[in-house]
Each structure stands twice: as structure tokens, then as C-alpha cells.
Design a protein around this motif. Structure first.
Motif, short mmCIF file in Angstrom:
data_model
loop_
_atom_site.label_atom_id
_atom_site.label_comp_id
_atom_site.label_asym_id
_atom_site.label_seq_id
_atom_site.Cartn_x
_atom_site.Cartn_y
_atom_site.Cartn_z
N VAL A 4 73.60 89.99 -75.48
CA VAL A 4 74.07 88.98 -76.44
C VAL A 4 72.91 88.56 -77.32
O VAL A 4 71.75 88.58 -76.92
CB VAL A 4 74.64 87.74 -75.71
CG1 VAL A 4 75.87 88.10 -74.92
CG2 VAL A 4 73.60 87.09 -74.81
N ASP A 5 73.22 88.21 -78.53
CA ASP A 5 72.19 87.80 -79.49
C ASP A 5 71.94 86.30 -79.35
O ASP A 5 72.31 85.50 -80.20
CB ASP A 5 72.64 88.14 -80.91
CG ASP A 5 71.55 87.86 -81.94
OD1 ASP A 5 70.37 87.80 -81.52
OD2 ASP A 5 71.86 87.69 -83.12
N ASP A 6 71.33 85.92 -78.23
CA ASP A 6 71.12 84.51 -77.94
C ASP A 6 69.78 84.34 -77.22
O ASP A 6 69.64 84.69 -76.05
CB ASP A 6 72.26 83.97 -77.06
CG ASP A 6 72.14 82.47 -76.79
OD1 ASP A 6 71.15 81.87 -77.23
OD2 ASP A 6 73.04 81.91 -76.14
N PRO A 7 68.77 83.78 -77.91
CA PRO A 7 67.46 83.61 -77.27
C PRO A 7 67.50 82.67 -76.07
O PRO A 7 66.68 82.80 -75.15
CB PRO A 7 66.58 83.02 -78.39
CG PRO A 7 67.55 82.44 -79.37
CD PRO A 7 68.78 83.28 -79.30
N ILE A 8 68.46 81.74 -76.05
CA ILE A 8 68.57 80.81 -74.92
C ILE A 8 68.99 81.57 -73.65
O ILE A 8 68.45 81.35 -72.56
CB ILE A 8 69.55 79.68 -75.21
CG1 ILE A 8 69.06 78.84 -76.40
CG2 ILE A 8 69.75 78.80 -73.98
CD1 ILE A 8 67.74 78.15 -76.17
N ALA A 9 69.96 82.47 -73.81
CA ALA A 9 70.41 83.27 -72.66
C ALA A 9 69.26 84.08 -72.10
O ALA A 9 69.06 84.16 -70.88
CB ALA A 9 71.57 84.18 -73.07
N ARG A 10 68.46 84.65 -72.99
CA ARG A 10 67.32 85.45 -72.53
C ARG A 10 66.28 84.55 -71.85
O ARG A 10 65.66 84.96 -70.86
CB ARG A 10 66.70 86.21 -73.70
CG ARG A 10 67.60 87.33 -74.24
CD ARG A 10 66.84 88.26 -75.17
NE ARG A 10 66.48 87.59 -76.42
CZ ARG A 10 67.27 87.53 -77.49
NH1 ARG A 10 68.48 88.09 -77.46
NH2 ARG A 10 66.88 86.93 -78.60
N LEU A 11 66.09 83.34 -72.37
CA LEU A 11 65.12 82.41 -71.78
C LEU A 11 65.56 81.98 -70.38
O LEU A 11 64.75 81.97 -69.44
CB LEU A 11 64.95 81.19 -72.68
CG LEU A 11 63.90 80.16 -72.27
CD1 LEU A 11 62.52 80.79 -72.23
CD2 LEU A 11 63.91 78.97 -73.23
#
Length: 942
Positions: free
Chosen positions: A651-658
């Protein structure tokens, strides 16, 4: 901290000359010459910085920028940024001598301020009192007497009927006495409390303790020990038994906490002293014939003052005095009654008011013997005043009773208004009701907030029930609350957690009331579920864990009943989605042992494949990871952490990656992949400035803290114990501006275990003493268990003994992750259960040490079989430590193995094993492991 209140007419220099010295922690501020000292040593601060510190330190609540300007330590219209730079210099100087004391800046307070904070005793600034009132009439003697009784007795209840001014006297007393309580003054409004079991938790939250309601009373007892604070319990009469128990807990043995209660009846608690608040002063017949004589009596003076507030042209003549005396006497000197009647003088005049009241009071029903006359008078006055209101004013007053806390006119318009009652009409009616003393100012320092006094709210609530409007008004209240909670969800991303909680925590009583209504027979299940989900974040940040877990379960049960009922309000598909979202909330708290949630989590994690279900799938996987960690199964947690990372990449979501990276960093460490864990943790720290949205159920400990704990632990594992201790200290500094929960986790998971692993008993002893203070602010059994378990370990290391009462199960720790830690510190905790966890691969970080301890245990058997088994286990440990790049475990095992080989004349083999490992260490020369290895190498016989 010994402090003196600075009045508006006193400069800092004057206060310092009067007090001569000001002490806090190890520090001493002196007046002449102005300076800061620790013992005989002067702290390196220039004169302007010392003056600024003195200006902030002299008041418990701190100093606003305006107050600093008035005191002369800041230029008028000065730059706040410059003050913050000076405060940074102050904090650097203080930190050289104490980790506990620092100056904090609170920019989001109603009046932004600087305050001196003792981080070892409280996580938040001392609670500021509501603004001081300067319009109090006729209560000077009462205030002075209560202050005097508090000093002598420590537990005083101000006793009076409703409307007599108990709260006014209590708050004024708190202002006067504030300087006597260096650990703070805390005002707790009990009027909104419906459930007595939540009372202790409400008080605990106010004083800064983090606890659930089941252990709040115990935690408050611990908090009160040795503290010199004042707790004001306002409006106790409807929760009298719970208030009595709480007052006894606060004032128990070892406590210097004073309790000031207000109630219509005695609490009948141990140590209680009663102050019966008399009516306002009234003249005897013939004592007041003229205006000057009349103004000597507080009841008459209050009437005239309030009358002129609503009717500026009201004039009192000498000939009116007898009528005024008669009127106020009929009102029994009740302050609220006098204010209500005085508000009508403009429309009725004194004569008209006297005639109305005479008719009203003559028609009062015969009262029961146990009901005081003043209760009947006030009830009759409220009824009389209500009848005189316009239909719009009556409607607004009774509908406002749905609010449990303060409200602004804008809030009132949203909840009270409808198709037949416009916002402008509500606004005008609110102002009119304020003028008529039926609406009071709010509790805090926000001038826009209003409230109903508990007496008035109870009366208006009865009128709301009689009008059959309760359902419609409660529905609007719930919808308004849902809107505010949606705003809170958005604001979370723009504010610090502390300021967000401070701003929205006041909604908690309205949330409770709305949820109770929504799940009642007349309620709205769908709206109740929405409010449960939206309100959960506030409950979690206030650490009301048990309460909101039960509220989530109540919502899940309500969904099941609604779906099963023919004609229910929820579609089955929608209901399933809501049930799943509620399940995620419980999972993020690790409450799976209380509620069976794993099937729903597994479904979300594995079966939801739609593009619009990505967040639910992410939450499901996150929940499964949390469940695995709670049961100590890091093998399974690694599977879910990998899946979470894969989802985040998709997914294009930096929060999910964090979020996925934070979870992966912790998982990598606990599975023994320390180098990868450290790399991942540093990457997370680089992005720790990001706010994790509430939809991701953010951890209650901030990333800047939790990732430093991971780094401290991995540094120690990698053979860098000094760097690990420094990183743990850095984590503690960050935790001090997070919460006591964060501080506890840093110590028990980081700095204390690192000190114990390093064999440094003095630092461990100091850290254990910090835990004693933190335990007074915590009420969660999980972390209290960690804290007490590790403190016991320090005691044993310090020469203590296992209690004589300990049975065979004393070393059986049921919390698996805590058991692992204890086993690495003392092999008596290395139980078959711990060994099984290591052998089955459930845990990796401590596996090498567990194998070493088993090897040492086998060698102590002094048999050939024991020696053979012991050496095999030690060699397995060595291989595993190298595989995990855990140099500290490797050094321990190499030392154990070399010592064994040395004893059996295999010296060259022993040297070949130990020396290369020892040579890699570039720090940690004071640790027990390094010194043991050095001693063995230096032994000439090896």
C-alpha cells in the motif's frame, strides 16, 4: 518543593527576600546573592537564567509569559523562543545534578506557561486551580476556618444544603492554602460521576496516576504516601460511600495528603472533621434600618450586587431595607436562592418579589422531619424560577441537563436546538439563564464554557423526563458527540498526545452518558457502536483500559442482539464489519485472554482481500501479532510481523510501513536477530516525528521511546554495554515527557535489565528505587508485575533472601516474557517451561543464555554424564550466540566453557575459545562479565 505564591503586587526579588531560600530536590535557590546551589557547589547558570528559574519555581502551577514579564525577568512583548532557549540552558544545568527536575513549557494551556516538574513524582504538571474569584461575599471567616482545620486535621468536609456555596468556599480555601501543598492541589468534580466504582479512577486520573478502575484505590494509596498535596472532592453526596472509602485511602498511614470534601451529608469516614457552612449573614430584627447597616450583612449585600448586575439602575433606599431583610430571611440565607431571586428584581421590583415569595413559601407542602427546611426552600425556588421562565428558556434549561460536563453556547445550539428552536434563540436563552443564575461558569479557565450546578441539573433533568423529550435530546447529544470525536480523530494528527488528551479528556463523562443511553431500550445501537469506536481512543489515552474493554464487549453483545432481533437496525454485513472493528480495539490492548477474539482476527488477517479492506486486513494481522507477543510466542509473532511488512509494502502509505517497521524491529530483537533489529529501529527513529493515526491503534508508548529501548537492548547484546546504558538513559529522558507507563517500560525492559546483566548493582539499586515511585502512578497488573519482579531481583542481588513463606512455585513466573528475563538474571527462574520455550523456538533473544545456564547446571552435577551434557550445552550456546551476533552472551558462554576446559587441563583450547571473543570488546570494562573473562585470561595457569 517549598514554594511561596507570588501575588500580583510582588516581584520575584521581593518574594525571594521574604523567603530567603527556595528548595527543590537537591537544589537550593538563594536570594542574596541570587544563585542556585547543590550543597556547597554553585550550579553554572548566569544571573538572568537563575532569575528566570526562580520566577517559574516560586508557584506550584508555574508562570505564564505575562507573569514573567510582570516579574521583570522577561522583556514586555518578549520572544517566547528566547525564553525557551533560556529554559534549555536551565535544564542542561539541572541535569548535571538530577535526572528528575526540569522546566517544562505548556503552550496549549488556556494560558501558556512554564512549570518546574519533578519527573520522579509526577508525569504531568500540577493541576492548575480554576481561576480565583474576587466576588465572594461573606465567606472570609469560613475560608479561614477551613484552612486552619485542614492544617490541623488533614481531612475536612464542608457540610451544607444545596446552593449554600460549598464549592465556592472549597475552591477559595484551595487558593489560600496552595502554598502549603508543594506536591500540588487537585480539584475533582464528582457531580458527573454516575457509577461509584469509577470514582477512584477519576481521582487517580486527575492526580496523574495511570490505572484501571479495579486498582485505582490501591494506586492512590501508594501515590499519597509521603506526598504533601491537597485533594478537593467536590459534590460527594450522591457517591457518599465510595467517597468515604477514597478519602480514607488518601489520608491513610504514611500519607501527608489533605482531603477537602464538600457534601450535603457527612462522609462518616475515619478522621473526618466537619465544617458546617452557615447561611449568609442576616440581621436580627431591628439590626438593619439603613443601607449602610444592611450592607454589613453578606446575604443583603449579595442580593444588591446580583440585582445590580442584571438591572444596573436598581437603587435601594433606606425605606426598602425592611423589605429586603424580610425577603432574604425568607430565602434562609441560601446563596443560590438569593442569586436566583435577585435576578428578577428588574422585572418585578422588591415589592413584587416579596409578594411572589410570600405566596410561594406559604404554599410549601409539609416537609418530612428528616428533610432540612433549606432543601425545601431551594426546591421551591427552582420550581418558582422555572415557572417564570419563558417557554424557550424552559426548553433550553431542561435540554441542557443532558450535558455531563461543561458546554459552550455553540455546543448548546447543536444539542438543544431543533427545527423549532434556532441557534440564535438558544444563544440568547443561555445568556438570559446565566443572568438569572441558573447557568454557572465552567470549572476550568475557559471563559466560553458554562455548566449547570448539580442541583439545577438534577431539577432540569426531571423536567426533561416529564416533557418526553429525553430520547430526542439524547440522540442529538450523541450525534454532537460523534462529531466532536471525529474532530478529535483529525486533531490527533496535529497535536502532541499530551495536549490532545488534555483537550479532549473532559469529554469522558459525556461519552459515558451517551453510551449508557445508546445501549438502553430507548437508545440507538448503531450510534452507540460508532461512539464506542470513536471514544475508545480517549479512553485508551486516559488508560481506562478495563472500563473501555467492557464497553467494547457491551457493544459487541448489543450488535449480536440487534442482528438476532427481527427488524433490527443493523444490516448483517454492516454488523459484521462493526464487530470486526471493535475486535481490533481489544486486540491492540492485548486483551485476548479475556475475550475470545482470535477467530475474528484470523478472519480479518487472512480472508479480507478487497482493496477497500486493506486497513482491516492490516489491523487483523497487527492483532494476531499482539496476541502472539502476549503469550510469548515470538516464533508465531515473526510470521505475523512478516505478513504485516508485506501488507505495508503493498500500500502507498508511509504510516503503514512505519507501524510495520516498529513491530518488525521488536520482533527481530526477540527472535535473536539483533543486528537487523537495530537497523530497523534506527530507521523507525528517523521517522518518529510522524503521528500514527488513531485508525492504526497507536501504541501507548511513543516511537521515540520504544525504539530507543530496542536499540539499548540490541547494543548490549552486541557487546556494547556502555553504549547500551547511554541509550537507555536517553530513552528515560524521552519517557519523562511521555508518561509514567513509558518510564516504567524503559526501566524494566531497558536500563534496569541492562544494569543487572552487566552486574552493576549500584545503578540497578537506583533504578529500582525509581520504580518504587513509578508504581505509585501505575495501576496495571501487567507492568506492576514486571516492576515488582525486577525489584525483587535487585534485592536478591543486593544480599536479600527468598521469603521464608515462599513455596515451590515461587520461581514459577506465569508471564512468559517476564519469566524469560528473570531466567537470564537468576537460574532459579530457569524452569522446565522456560527451557521448553527455548527448545521449541518460541523465543530466541535469550536462547543462548538459557542454554549456558543449563550447561552450568549440568556441570555442577560433578559427574561424567553431567560434564559431557554441560559441555554440549555450552557449545550449543556458543554457536547460537555467534549466529545471533550476541557478543555479550558469547562472552559469557566462552568464559563458562573456558573455565570448564581449564579445570580439566584443556588450557590451550580454553584460551583459543575465550581470547578472540574477549579481544573484540572495546567497552564495558566495569561489567562483571568482562572482569570475569579478564581474570580468567590473566590467570597464569590458563
Amino acid at each position: 518543593m517549598d514554594a511561596t505564591i507570588v501575588g500580583d503586587d510582588k516581584s520575584i526579588a521581593q518574594v525571594m527576600r521574604e523567603t530567603e531560600t527556595l528548595a527543590f530536590g537537591p537544589f537550593l535557590l538563594t536570594a542574596e546573592p541570587l544563585g542556585l546551589h547543590v550543597g556547597a557547589r554553585a550550579v553554572a547558570l548566569d544571573a538572568p537564567a537563575v532569575a528566570l528559574l526562580a520566577a517559574i519555581a516560586v508557584t506550584p502551577a508555574g508562570a505564564s509569559v505575562a507573569q514573567l514579564e510582570a516579574s521583570g525577568v522577561s522583556e514586555p512583548g518578549g520572544d517566547v523562543e528566547h525564553l525557551c532557549v533560556q529554559v534549555g540552558d536551565i535544564n542542561n544545568a539541572l541535569s548535571m545534578y538530577s535526572d528528575a527536575w526540569y522546566v517544562a513549557w505548556y503552550p496549549d494551556d488556556a494560558e501558556p506557561r512554564f512549570a518546574l516538574v519533578d519527573a520522579s513524582r509526577a508525569s504531568a504538571p500540577r493541576t492548575a486551580l480554576p481561576a480565583k474569584r474576587f466576588d465572594i461575599l461573606g465567606r472570609e471567616e469560613a475560608i479561614a476556618r477551613v484552612v486552619e482545620q485542614l492544617k490541623a486535621r488533614r481531612f475536612v468536609t464542608i457540610l451544607a444544603a444545596g446552593g449554600m456555596g460549598k464549592t465556592t468556599v472549597a475552591l477559595a480555601t484551595a487558593h489560600v492554602a496552595a502554598a502549603d501543598y508543594p506536591d500540588g492541589v487537585y480539584v475533582v468534580d464528582l457531580a458527573p460521576v454516575v457509577d461509584p466504582t469509577l470514582l477512584a479512577q477519576r481521582v487517580a486520573s486527575t492526580v496523574g496516576c495511570l490505572t484501571d478502575y479495579t486498582s485505582a484505590s490501591t494506586v492512590l494509596q501508594q501515590w499519597a504516601n509521603e506526598r504533601q498535596a491537597l485533594v478537593v472532592l467536590d459534590s460527594c453526596e450522591h457517591v457518599i460511600d465510595a467517597a468515604a472509602e477514597l478519602a480514607e485511602a488518601l489520608g491513610g498511614a504514611g500519607s501527608r495528603v489533605a482531603v477537602l470534601a464538600t457534601s450535603r451529608e457527612p462522609l462518616r469516614a475515619r478522621g473526618e472533621w466537619l465544617y458546617r457552612l452557615a447561611p449568609l449573614a442576616l440581621p436580627q430584627p431591628g439590626e438593619a434600618r439603613s443601607i449602610p447597616e444592611a450592607m454589613a450583612f453578606s446575604a443583603l449585600c449579595l442580593f444588591v450586587e446580583r440585582a445590580r448586575a442584571v438591572a444596573p439602575h436598581f437603587m435601594l433606599a433606606d425605606t426598602d431595607v425592611p423589605q429586603l431583610v424580610s425577603l432574604c430571611s425568607r430565602l434562609d440565607g441560601i446563596a443560590l436562592a438569593i442569586e436566583i431571586v435577585a435576578a428578577r428584581v428588574g422585572s418585578m421590583g422588591l415589592a413584587g418579589l416579596s409578594q411572589q415569595l410570600e405566596s410561594l413559601l406559604l404554599d410549601l407542602p409539609v416537609r418530612h422531619r428528616h428533610v432540612p427546611a433549606r432543601h425545601s426552600t431551594l426546591a421551591a425556588l427552582l420550581d418558582w424560577s422555572y415557572q417564570l421562565l419563558s417557554p424557550v428558556e424552559q426548553t433550553v434549561l431542561r435540554r441542557l441537563s443532558v450535558f455531563r460536563s461543561g458546554f459552550s453556547t455553540a455546543m448548546a445550539a447543536r444539542v438543544v436546538g431543533d427545527d423549532w428552536l434556532s441557534a440564535d434563540e438558544v444563544h440568547d436563552a443561555v445568556l438570559d439563564l446565566v443572568a438569572k443564575s441558573l447557568i454557572a461558569p465552567g470549572r476550568g479557565n475557559d471563559p466560553d464554557l458554562r455548566r449547570l450546578l448539580d442541583t439545577t441539573r438534577a431539577y432540569a433533568g426531571q423536567k426533561l423526563d416529564e416533557s418526553s423529550e429525553r430520547k430526542a435530546v439524547s440522540l442529538r447529544h450523541a450525534h454532537w458527540l460523534a462529531g466532536v470525536l471525529a474532530e478529535a480523530d483529525s486533531a490527533w494528527n496535529r497535536m502532541t498526545r499530551q495536549h490532545w488528551t488534555s483537550r479532549y479528556a473532559s469529554l469522558i463523562d459525556d461519552i459515558r452518558a451517551a453510551l449508557d443511553w445508546a445501549f438502553s431500550p430507548d437508545g440507538d445501537v448503531a450510534l452507540g457502536v460508532e461512539l464506542t469506536i470513536a471514544g475508545f481512543a480517549i479512553g485508551r489515552q486516559m488508560l481506562l483500559v478495563d472500563e473501555f474493554t467492557e464497553r467494547v464487549q457491551r457493544a459487541i453483545d448489543a450488535i449480536a442482539v440487534d442482528v438476532a432481533h427481527t427488524g433490527g437496525s443493523l444490516d448483517a454485513t454492516i454488523a459484521e464489519g462493526l464487530r470486526r472493528r471493535l475486535t481490533f480495539l481489544i486486540a491492540c490492548l492485548g486483551m485476548g485472554r479475556r475475550v475470545s477474539i482470535v477467530p475474528a482476527l484470523e478472519t480479518a488477517a487472512t480472508s479480507l482481500t478487497g482493496a477497500d479492506q486493506a486497513l482491516q486486513r492490516f489491523s487483523g494481522v497487527n492483532g494476531m501479532w499482539a496476541m502472539a507477543v502476549i503469550r510469548g510466542d515470538f516464533k508465531d509473532s515473526a510470521v505475523w510481523a512478516d505478513k504485516l511488512e508485506q501488507l505495508a509494502e503493498g500500500v502507498d502509505d508511509p504510516i503503514a510501513r512505519l507501524v510495520a517497521s516498529r513491530i518488525q524491529a521488536q520482533t527481530l530483537h526477540f527472535t535473536g536477530r539483533h543486528t537487523q533489529a537495530a537497523c530497523m529501529a534506527r530507521g523507525v527513529l528517523d521517522e518518529a516525528w510522524r503521528t500514527i493515526p488513531l485508525s492504526y491503534n497507536p501504541s501507548p508508548v511513543e516511537l521515540r521511546v520504544s525504539m530507543r529501548v530496542v536499540l539499548a537492548r540490541t547494543l548490549w547484546m552486541q557487546g556494547r554495554p556502555d553504549s547500551a546504558a547511554a541509550m537507555a538513559e536517553e530513552a528515560i529522558e524521552h519517557a519523562r515527557t511521555d508518561s509514567p507507563l513509558a518510564q516504567c517500560q524503559v526501566i524494566v525492559m531497558g536500563s534496569l535489565v541492562i544494569a543487572l546483566w552487566s552486574g552493576l548493582i549500584e545503578p540497578a539499586r537506583l533504578l529500582a528505587s525509581q520504580l518504587v515511585d513509578l508504581e505509585k502512578l501505575l495501576g496495571f497488573s501487567h507492568w506492576l508485575r514486571w516492576s515488582r519482579g525486577l525489584r525483587s531481583m535487585v534485592s536478591l542481588r543486593d544480599g536479600g533472601e527468598v521469603p521464608p513463606s515462599a513455596d515451590a512455585n515461587w520461581f514459577e513466573e506465569p508471564e512468559p516474557v517476564l519469566a524469560d528475563h528473570l531466567a537470564t538474571l537468576d537460574d532459579r527462574w530457569l524452569t522446565p517451561r522456560c527451557i521448553q520455550r527455548v527448545e521449541s523456538g518460541l523465543v530466541g533473544w535469550c536462547a543462548a543464555e538459557a542454554l549456558r545456564l543449563q550447561g552450568e547446571r549440568a556441570l555442577r552435577q560433578r559427574s561424567a554424564d553431567g560434564r559431557a551434557r554441560g559441555e554440549v550445552l555450552l557449545r550449543r550456546s556458543l554457536v547460537l550466540a555467534r549466529e545471533h551476533e550476541a557478543a555479550s552472551w558469547e562472552l559469557r558462554t566462552a568464559t563458562s566453557l573456558a573455565r570448564h576446559l581449564h579445570r580439566h587441563d584443556r588450557r590451550s583450547e580454553a584460551r583459543a575459545i575465550l581470547e578472540p571473543v574477549f579481544a573484540r570488546f572495546a567497552e564495558g570494562f566495569e561489567t562483571a562479565d568482562w572482569r570475569a573473562a579478564q581474570a580468567l585470561i590473566e590467570d597464569s595457569s590458563i
